[in-house]
Motif scaffolding. Structure first.
Motif, mmCIF file in Angstrom:
data_model
loop_
_atom_site.group_PDB
_atom_site.id
_atom_site.type_symbol
_atom_site.label_atom_id
_atom_site.label_comp_id
_atom_site.label_asym_id
_atom_site.label_seq_id
_atom_site.Cartn_x
_atom_site.Cartn_y
_atom_site.Cartn_z
ATOM 1 N N SER A 181 0.855 -1.178 0.000
ATOM 2 C CA SER A 181 0.000 0.000 0.000
ATOM 3 C C SER A 181 0.889 1.225 0.000
ATOM 4 N N GLY A 182 0.529 2.224 -0.760
ATOM 5 C CA GLY A 182 1.302 3.448 -0.816
ATOM 6 C C GLY A 182 0.845 4.474 0.190
ATOM 7 N N GLN A 183 -0.176 4.188 0.989
ATOM 8 C CA GLN A 183 -0.719 5.150 1.920
ATOM 9 C C GLN A 183 -0.162 4.915 3.312
ATOM 10 N N PRO A 184 0.218 6.024 4.015
ATOM 11 C CA PRO A 184 0.643 5.853 5.403
ATOM 12 C C PRO A 184 -0.512 5.258 6.202
ATOM 13 N N GLY A 185 -0.206 4.316 7.090
ATOM 14 C CA GLY A 185 -1.248 3.679 7.878
ATOM 15 C C GLY A 185 -2.061 2.678 7.081
ATOM 16 N N GLY A 186 -1.679 2.441 5.835
ATOM 17 C CA GLY A 186 -2.389 1.495 4.986
ATOM 18 C C GLY A 186 -1.993 0.074 5.317
ATOM 19 N N LEU A 187 -2.211 -0.798 4.380
ATOM 20 C CA LEU A 187 -1.943 -2.221 4.573
ATOM 21 C C LEU A 187 -1.015 -2.714 3.484
ATOM 22 N N SER A 188 0.010 -3.452 3.885
ATOM 23 C CA SER A 188 0.846 -4.136 2.896
ATOM 24 C C SER A 188 0.662 -5.631 3.092
ATOM 25 N N VAL A 189 0.747 -6.356 1.997
ATOM 26 C CA VAL A 189 0.529 -7.801 2.014
ATOM 27 C C VAL A 189 1.652 -8.475 1.246
ATOM 28 N N THR A 190 2.252 -9.474 1.867
ATOM 29 C CA THR A 190 3.209 -10.327 1.182
ATOM 30 C C THR A 190 2.622 -11.730 1.197
ATOM 31 N N ILE A 191 2.555 -12.346 0.025
ATOM 32 C CA ILE A 191 1.970 -13.680 -0.082
ATOM 33 C C ILE A 191 3.061 -14.674 -0.440
ATOM 34 N N THR A 192 3.189 -15.700 0.395
ATOM 35 C CA THR A 192 4.139 -16.772 0.147
ATOM 36 C C THR A 192 3.391 -18.101 0.255
ATOM 37 N N THR A 193 4.058 -19.163 -0.105
ATOM 38 C CA THR A 193 3.482 -20.498 0.026
ATOM 39 C C THR A 193 4.436 -21.354 0.839
ATOM 40 N N THR A 194 3.904 -21.993 1.881
ATOM 41 C CA THR A 194 4.689 -22.881 2.737
ATOM 42 C C THR A 194 3.971 -24.215 2.811
ATOM 43 N N ASP A 195 4.617 -25.263 2.348
ATOM 44 C CA ASP A 195 4.022 -26.611 2.371
ATOM 45 C C ASP A 195 2.624 -26.630 1.757
ATOM 46 N N GLY A 196 2.429 -25.897 0.671
ATOM 47 C CA GLY A 196 1.155 -25.865 -0.023
ATOM 48 C C GLY A 196 0.109 -24.961 0.606
ATOM 49 N N ILE A 197 0.478 -24.242 1.659
ATOM 50 C CA ILE A 197 -0.439 -23.323 2.342
ATOM 51 C C ILE A 197 -0.069 -21.893 1.964
ATOM 52 N N ARG A 198 -1.069 -21.122 1.497
ATOM 53 C CA ARG A 198 -0.833 -19.700 1.204
ATOM 54 C C ARG A 198 -0.711 -18.958 2.526
ATOM 55 N N VAL A 199 0.363 -18.195 2.676
ATOM 56 C CA VAL A 199 0.581 -17.400 3.884
ATOM 57 C C VAL A 199 0.559 -15.932 3.486
ATOM 58 N N LEU A 200 -0.398 -15.203 4.055
ATOM 59 C CA LEU A 200 -0.503 -13.772 3.826
ATOM 60 C C LEU A 200 0.101 -13.070 5.030
ATOM 61 N N THR A 201 1.224 -12.407 4.835
ATOM 62 C CA THR A 201 1.845 -11.639 5.905
ATOM 63 C C THR A 201 1.358 -10.206 5.741
#
Length: 125
Positions: free
Chosen positions: A12-32
């Protein structure tokens, strides 16, 4: 548990917004997730929770860096939980911060969606 791969990243480009990183671990989607989940950042979360049409999609939302979540975030998580469950999968919440856990507990979402103290627990439960 090593990550299989990083599949997507949104910021997110907004201060106080939300950033999301999506990875996969053992076939499970992990949203950080990092930042605030509210009506301004809800679309970012909703898009991140959209899963490909695969049988039994499994997703963990890592909330360890989320500083605030309002009812918009709760509603998005409930909708995603319902969608994933109907597809034979699941949504789990991991490592919510104290203010986020307070919101989760007040509305009782922890009785509906599996909520774990750590990411590791959410991945292995």
């Amino acid at each position: 548990m090593p990550a299989d791969d990083t599949t997507d990243t949104e910021h997110s480009g907004q201060p106080g917004g939300l950033s999301v990183t999506i990875t996969t671990t053992d076939g499970i989607r992990v949203l950080t997730l990092a930042g605030e989940i509210d009506h301004h950042s809800g679309d970012t979360l909703r898009q991140a929770l959209d899963t490909p049409a695969t049988p039994g999609p499994r997703t963990v939302a890592d909330l360890s860096q989320v500083t605030f979540m309002d009812s918009s975030g709760i509603n998005i998580l409930i909708a995603a939980h319902r969608t994933l469950s109907e597809a034979g999968g699941w949504l789990r919440l991991a490592a919510p911060t104290e203010p986020v856990m307070r919101t989760i507990s007040i509305v009782g979402i922890d009785a509906i969606i599996g909520c774990h103290e750590t990411l590791s627990q959410a991945l292995t439960s």
